[in-house]
Design an enzyme around this catalytic site. Sequence first.
Site, PDB file in Angstrom:
ATOM      1  N   TYR A  97      -8.890 -11.165  -7.830  1.00 15.52           N
ATOM      2  CA  TYR A  97      -7.818 -11.224  -8.818  1.00 15.52           C
ATOM      3  C   TYR A  97      -7.832 -12.523  -9.616  1.00 15.52           C
ATOM      4  O   TYR A  97      -7.111 -12.639 -10.613  1.00 15.52           O
ATOM      5  CB  TYR A  97      -6.458 -11.085  -8.126  1.00 15.52           C
ATOM      6  CG  TYR A  97      -6.296  -9.788  -7.372  1.00 15.52           C
ATOM      7  CD1 TYR A  97      -6.407  -8.565  -8.024  1.00 15.52           C
ATOM      8  CD2 TYR A  97      -6.039  -9.781  -6.007  1.00 15.52           C
ATOM      9  CE1 TYR A  97      -6.274  -7.376  -7.335  1.00 15.52           C
ATOM     10  CE2 TYR A  97      -5.898  -8.599  -5.305  1.00 15.52           C
ATOM     11  CZ  TYR A  97      -6.022  -7.395  -5.977  1.00 15.52           C
ATOM     12  OH  TYR A  97      -5.886  -6.229  -5.294  1.00 15.52           O
ATOM     13  N   ARG A 143       0.852  -1.188   0.000  1.00 14.93           N
ATOM     14  CA  ARG A 143       0.000   0.000   0.000  1.00 14.93           C
ATOM     15  C   ARG A 143       0.889   1.240   0.000  1.00 14.93           C
ATOM     16  O   ARG A 143       2.076   1.176   0.333  1.00 14.93           O
ATOM     17  CB  ARG A 143      -0.902   0.016   1.232  1.00 14.93           C
ATOM     18  CG  ARG A 143      -1.821  -1.206   1.357  1.00 14.93           C
ATOM     19  CD  ARG A 143      -2.594  -1.171   2.664  1.00 14.93           C
ATOM     20  NE  ARG A 143      -3.527  -2.284   2.779  1.00 14.93           N
ATOM     21  CZ  ARG A 143      -3.235  -3.461   3.357  1.00 14.93           C
ATOM     22  NH1 ARG A 143      -2.010  -3.649   3.856  1.00 14.93           N
ATOM     23  NH2 ARG A 143      -4.135  -4.417   3.433  1.00 14.93           N
ATOM     24  N   ARG A 151      -0.809  -1.957  -6.698  1.00 14.69           N
ATOM     25  CA  ARG A 151      -1.146  -3.065  -5.797  1.00 14.69           C
ATOM     26  C   ARG A 151      -2.091  -4.039  -6.491  1.00 14.69           C
ATOM     27  O   ARG A 151      -1.901  -5.262  -6.422  1.00 14.69           O
ATOM     28  CB  ARG A 151      -1.782  -2.493  -4.532  1.00 14.69           C
ATOM     29  CG  ARG A 151      -2.210  -3.525  -3.493  1.00 14.69           C
ATOM     30  CD  ARG A 151      -2.580  -2.811  -2.191  1.00 14.69           C
ATOM     31  NE  ARG A 151      -3.274  -3.657  -1.256  1.00 14.69           N
ATOM     32  CZ  ARG A 151      -2.693  -4.496  -0.418  1.00 14.69           C
ATOM     33  NH1 ARG A 151      -1.379  -4.618  -0.417  1.00 14.69           N
ATOM     34  NH2 ARG A 151      -3.393  -5.231   0.427  1.00 14.69           N
ATOM     35  N   LYS A 204      -2.099  -3.010   7.818  1.00 16.33           N
ATOM     36  CA  LYS A 204      -3.319  -2.576   8.491  1.00 16.33           C
ATOM     37  C   LYS A 204      -3.531  -3.350   9.785  1.00 16.33           C
ATOM     38  O   LYS A 204      -3.184  -4.530   9.888  1.00 16.33           O
ATOM     39  CB  LYS A 204      -4.533  -2.790   7.570  1.00 16.33           C
ATOM     40  CG  LYS A 204      -4.741  -1.692   6.544  1.00 16.33           C
ATOM     41  CD  LYS A 204      -6.068  -1.883   5.844  1.00 16.33           C
ATOM     42  CE  LYS A 204      -6.371  -0.716   4.911  1.00 16.33           C
ATOM     43  NZ  LYS A 204      -7.675  -0.881   4.233  1.00 16.33           N
ATOM     44  N   HIS A 218      -4.138  -9.317   2.952  1.00 20.33           N
ATOM     45  CA  HIS A 218      -5.591  -9.256   3.051  1.00 20.33           C
ATOM     46  C   HIS A 218      -6.066 -10.088   4.240  1.00 20.33           C
ATOM     47  O   HIS A 218      -5.598 -11.206   4.453  1.00 20.33           O
ATOM     48  CB  HIS A 218      -6.249  -9.805   1.783  1.00 20.33           C
ATOM     49  CG  HIS A 218      -6.137  -8.876   0.613  1.00 20.33           C
ATOM     50  ND1 HIS A 218      -6.150  -9.315  -0.698  1.00 20.33           N
ATOM     51  CD2 HIS A 218      -6.019  -7.530   0.540  1.00 20.33           C
ATOM     52  CE1 HIS A 218      -6.041  -8.278  -1.514  1.00 20.33           C
ATOM     53  NE2 HIS A 218      -5.954  -7.184  -0.780  1.00 20.33           N
ATOM     54  N   HIS A 275      -2.633   3.040  -6.234  1.00 18.65           N
ATOM     55  CA  HIS A 275      -3.232   1.771  -5.810  1.00 18.65           C
ATOM     56  C   HIS A 275      -3.364   0.785  -6.965  1.00 18.65           C
ATOM     57  O   HIS A 275      -3.508  -0.420  -6.732  1.00 18.65           O
ATOM     58  CB  HIS A 275      -4.602   2.035  -5.174  1.00 18.65           C
ATOM     59  CG  HIS A 275      -4.985   1.003  -4.153  1.00 18.65           C
ATOM     60  ND1 HIS A 275      -4.312   0.875  -2.944  1.00 18.65           N
ATOM     61  CD2 HIS A 275      -5.931   0.030  -4.158  1.00 18.65           C
ATOM     62  CE1 HIS A 275      -4.855  -0.115  -2.252  1.00 18.65           C
ATOM     63  NE2 HIS A 275      -5.825  -0.641  -2.970  1.00 18.65           N
TER      64      HIS A 275
END
Length: 631
Positions: free
Chosen positions: A615, A461, A583, A493, A606, A580
């Site tokens: 994806y 990110r 990514r 995150k 994730h 982004h």
Amino acid sequence: MARSRHDRKIGRHHVAFYRGWLQGLDLKALADRYLETGLDLRVAKSTLTWLRDTFSQAALRHGKKGEARLLRLRLTPEATSNLASMPPTLEDFREQHDPDGFYREEELIRLYVQTFPSVLDRKSRQRQRLIERQLRTLDVIERLLTTEPVPADPVAAWFDESLAARLVNANIVTIADLIERIRRRGQRWWTTVPKLGEKGAQRIVEWLRGYEASVGPLPSYACAPARHKPSAEVVPSRARETAIVPIEALAVPSSLSGEAASNRYPGPPRIQAGNDQQAIDAWLTTKSGSPHTLRAYRKEAERLLLWAVIERQKALSDLTVEDCAAYRDWLSALGRTDPEHWPYRLPQSAWIGKRNTPRLSPEWRPFDGPLSATSVRQALTVVSSLFEWLVQVQYCAFNPWSAVGRKLAVSEDAPPDVEMSRVFSVAQWEYLMAHIDAMPASEAVARVQFVLAFAHATGLRLSELVDATVGRLYTMPLKDDLGVRWMLKVLGKGGRWRAVPVPTAVVDRLRQYLTWRGLDADPLRNPADTPLITRLGSLAPVSGSALYKMLRAVFHDAAQQLVAQGLEQEAKAFERATVHWLRHTCGAHLASSGVPVNLVQKLLGHASLATTSIYTETDDERLWIEVESRA
């Protein structure tokens, strides 16, 4: 249109610059200190020529021919290199060493000569007298020529021609326009001026601060980002008021503070909060994770509190189920409704301002436009969680949001992408890398070459890219072969760490980039706190906004090249691309090459496998190929 040199005004900073040059100080250092153009030696030399001609002509006009010639003369470096150690006058020496008159005159002179033997040197004395005469003449010229800038002055009257042209192109024509732009946009006002940059903007701000007596003071938020200041400095810099202002500047009337609201829990709360604002502060302190998440929570709590107090004229802890349903409808309609059909007390314009306006600016507003349906639902989720927490800590008795449905009154979202469209195809990616590899070698090019390869390979990110340091790189031996693999520790995150592989090709680009920065090519031989990505010519890490802007410029440049080749449709992807996309591109390229989805999930960090699964849905192009072949 920018003015010529003859129309430029002369200020105190110009005289200080010229005085330093007469005294033999380094021209580059003088420009850095006094000129708004900074270290640009070419501009410094042209400014010096202009000042020299202007000062000499002023001396001639006043009948001072000798002084005019003298002002054009810079004494030899030998004469000025030791200017700081030049002997004082005898009177100055007497005042410093014999204030009480202890020595006789001949004794004082003898001591003076012993201390400063150079006073007996005829050439040195003559040279010193010339310098003193130059400076006295410059003082006279200063009183004749210098003026103070005023708001009505054109920027072209004070700034270098090229700098003034940039400002004028950004609709900053006068000093008043410049000050207004800074007041309205804050410390990042320079982003509205093409090719100005943060350092150039800071020089202009410092120049204005040097003339505050004539142009007026600048707000404190224009000189440094509020996030870099202690809260104790930020809050008092804006008077509290009952208006649409940031929560730290909001003065809530005691009747609306929530101290005796209808939804308060019967008994003392489990937090140190006597009113709604203090309760929100307590809630925010419990939120851990990234600063971005914290700001998002504060934003939604702030919006609801302002709406309750200013629009609804109720305390936050007085809100009913009906009030919450009204806030839901108000949020979804804000910025989307014709003014004549707007049913609420305050107009929409009172709530909506320009994006990126500083919180301390009077122009700040809690919204910068209508919210998407997704954003409205996210806002409702956040404020509902706030009330759920207030119930848990026995500040509120009931969560009114638990009885409010989430179906929106207005929803004008664009249909969601049915395909993963924010991704560079393999051909687009190869084109982009070939485009940057063809650029002339420089530190800036080495940086963007590394950043693109690094982001594409790791899927980091934006916040993770700027947070990466040399100290988080490490190597591990290969299990079945000689050699090592490079890895990077990444704080993602939720405060979760993960290990991210860094391909050898990316490490090679990092070595080249480090060499351009004057560092050891071996990443592990540099200090641990060395950022992987820095500002140009600096050891400081690049900011997220600066990195975003840099990559957007690269994408735009690639798009322009495609347009020049007649490939307008292909250029549109690069025009839309953001950081982004790198990514998403990383995830999509790995998935299409057969990497198991759980490994892609691990790389990208994730929390849910469902997020990574987007994806793997790549059958649409295969379907198109089949249909195309049969058409």
